[in-house]
Design a protein around this motif. Sequence first.
Motif, PDB file in Angstrom:
ATOM      1  N   UNK A 133       6.270   1.033   3.013  1.00 37.89           N
ATOM      2  CA  UNK A 133       6.806   0.054   3.950  1.00 37.89           C
ATOM      3  C   UNK A 133       5.935  -1.200   3.902  1.00 37.89           C
ATOM      4  N   UNK A 134       6.415  -2.217   3.192  1.00 37.82           N
ATOM      5  CA  UNK A 134       5.639  -3.444   3.011  1.00 37.82           C
ATOM      6  C   UNK A 134       5.445  -4.184   4.331  1.00 37.82           C
ATOM      7  N   UNK A 135       6.445  -4.159   5.193  1.00 33.66           N
ATOM      8  CA  UNK A 135       6.322  -4.827   6.492  1.00 33.66           C
ATOM      9  C   UNK A 135       5.251  -4.171   7.344  1.00 33.66           C
ATOM     10  N   UNK A 136       5.230  -2.839   7.334  1.00 36.72           N
ATOM     11  CA  UNK A 136       4.208  -2.108   8.078  1.00 36.72           C
ATOM     12  C   UNK A 136       2.821  -2.419   7.515  1.00 36.72           C
ATOM     13  N   UNK A 137       2.720  -2.483   6.179  1.00 36.50           N
ATOM     14  CA  UNK A 137       1.447  -2.818   5.552  1.00 36.50           C
ATOM     15  C   UNK A 137       0.989  -4.202   5.986  1.00 36.50           C
ATOM     16  N   UNK A 138       1.926  -5.139   6.055  1.00 35.96           N
ATOM     17  CA  UNK A 138       1.586  -6.484   6.496  1.00 35.96           C
ATOM     18  C   UNK A 138       1.013  -6.504   7.895  1.00 35.96           C
ATOM     19  N   UNK A 139       1.601  -5.679   8.781  1.00 39.43           N
ATOM     20  CA  UNK A 139       1.096  -5.605  10.163  1.00 39.43           C
ATOM     21  C   UNK A 139      -0.258  -4.910  10.222  1.00 39.43           C
TER      22      UNK A 139
END
Length: 197
Positions: A133-139
Amino acid sequence: MNKEAVTEQNLHPLLIKRWSPRAFSDKMVEEEKLIRIFEAARWSPSASNIQPWIFFPGIKGDDTYRKIFDTLIEFNQLWAIHAPVLILNCGKTLNDKGGNNATWQYDLGQAVAHLSIQAMEEGLYVHQMSGFDASQAGRLFELPADIKAVSVTAAGYLGNPEILHPRMQKSELAVRERKELDTFVFADTYARVSSLI
């Protein structure tokens, strides 16, 4: 386990033996080897020498590893839990003047490829993943808006396939296959096979 590529041409030995296992040993990777694989990435080519890559190496047991692992899809968590190193691969989407860098993903890919070949030289193996999950990684990693998480790389020493879930053991032991050159090396128009082939 011998998974060397059966090539039609003589290639560099590191390219022949490079493959992406899921079975990793729990042996920890020496710090100096990790530094060298990132040094290899450092010297990868990039458009206008922007060098847009950013890496977050997680060592099993530390917070970085835990955060990367938490972003993986369930299938990848089943096997990646054995890898002693997980690396979050990110890229900077803007150039040094704040404009869009059209080749940032391409350049990051080259850097990871250089990393993977140096890993083979070090006796290590890597498995690259888009299943996270790239979005989760970003957060989790508090990435600025111009830094994007692209992939995750598991790294370590080769392990015993028997540690894997049964549904993964078959592919781990299977003979490696690739498309033939005449399916992707073209001349003049699409699908017209190059005279080189």
